[in-house]
Design a protein around this motif. Structure first.
Motif, PDB file in Angstrom:
ATOM      1  N   ALA A   1      38.908 -40.274  38.899  1.00  0.00           N
ATOM      2  CA  ALA A   1      38.607 -40.319  40.378  1.00  0.00           C
ATOM      3  C   ALA A   1      40.196 -39.908  42.007  1.00  0.00           C
ATOM      4  O   ALA A   1      39.872 -40.348  42.544  1.00  0.00           O
ATOM      5  N   SER A   2      41.236 -38.641  40.876  1.00  0.00           N
ATOM      6  CA  SER A   2      41.880 -39.315  41.732  1.00  0.00           C
ATOM      7  C   SER A   2      42.120 -37.856  42.558  1.00  0.00           C
ATOM      8  O   SER A   2      42.431 -38.635  44.178  1.00  0.00           O
TER       9      SER A   2
ATOM     10  N   LEU B   1      39.159 -37.677  43.303  1.00  0.00           N
ATOM     11  CA  LEU B   1      37.452 -38.069  44.627  1.00  0.00           C
ATOM     12  C   LEU B   1      38.486 -38.981  46.356  1.00  0.00           C
ATOM     13  O   LEU B   1      37.938 -38.943  47.049  1.00  0.00           O
ATOM     14  N   ARG B   2      39.850 -39.782  45.538  1.00  0.00           N
ATOM     15  CA  ARG B   2      40.555 -40.122  46.490  1.00  0.00           C
ATOM     16  C   ARG B   2      41.407 -39.384  47.470  1.00  0.00           C
ATOM     17  O   ARG B   2      40.883 -39.213  49.210  1.00  0.00           O
TER      18      ARG B   2
ATOM     19  N   VAL C   1      39.968 -36.266  48.489  1.00  0.00           N
ATOM     20  CA  VAL C   1      38.807 -36.336  49.460  1.00  0.00           C
ATOM     21  C   VAL C   1      38.923 -36.905  50.301  1.00  0.00           C
ATOM     22  O   VAL C   1      38.796 -36.684  51.976  1.00  0.00           O
TER      23      VAL C   1
END
Lengths: 117, 117
Positions: free
Chosen positions: A76-77, A79-80, A82
């Motif tokens: 998820a990093s 997506l963080r 983004v």
């Protein structure tokens, strides 16, 4: 802001596909094998594998080392990143809505009074 | 969530280029003509025009109607959509950091005490 341009290029490119975004949504609920991912998406195993490879190269998915299945997990990093990237424009979209709100207020009250019409 | 899949496809594809992201950052400060955009980026006018067309098709930029110059302006609602899309994964990246924090705590205190070492 410490966002890497090359990483953002490949992240955005990987996200520009609705099937890959759906795969991420599925993986957000928990890890899954390629076989488990193929079923709900009505895709062949090679098609899913190809999407997973794009997501993996973009750092959005990592794969386990269990010999046969190599389960996929969301990473998820990126997506963080983004979210962080998009958030820098919050003031632009919020001021846009402020302007729109002010415009609508003006339309509703053409005589300038603070009426309740 | 009411995000349009086709719109997200073209938005993410348009954002997968560092020059186009830099053009958006410039336009967030105010509207600019293609000529004004070309100078700081050391790009030819046709190259900038091409990038602007991609951003325009993706709904990230709109152009004015002033005959000669047609100034470009940022259209932030799609960036808000990108933020909304990424934010749905916040719990994933935050729990990942929680897990990492817990792991680091454990590493620092192998005997399980709440010491200050």
């Amino acid at each position: 802001m410490l966002l890497d341009d090359d990483a953002l290029d490949s992240t955005f490119a990987a996200l520009a596909n609705s099937t890959r975004r759906a795969i991420l949504a599925r993986l957000a609920e928990g890890s899954a094998t390629v076989k488990e991912l193929a079923a709900p998406f009505d895709l062949t195993l090679p098609a899913v594998s190809k999407h997973i490879k794009v997501l993996e190269r973009a750092g959005l998915v990592r794969r386990g080392h269990l010999a046969q299945t190599r389960p996929c997990a969301i990473e998820a990093s990126r997506l963080r990143d983004v979210s962080t990237w998009a958030e820098q424009y919050r003031s632009v979209w919020e001021s846009r809505f402020d302007q729109m709100g002010a415009y609508l207020m003006k339309m509703q009250m053409p005589d300038g009074t603070k009426g309740t019409r």
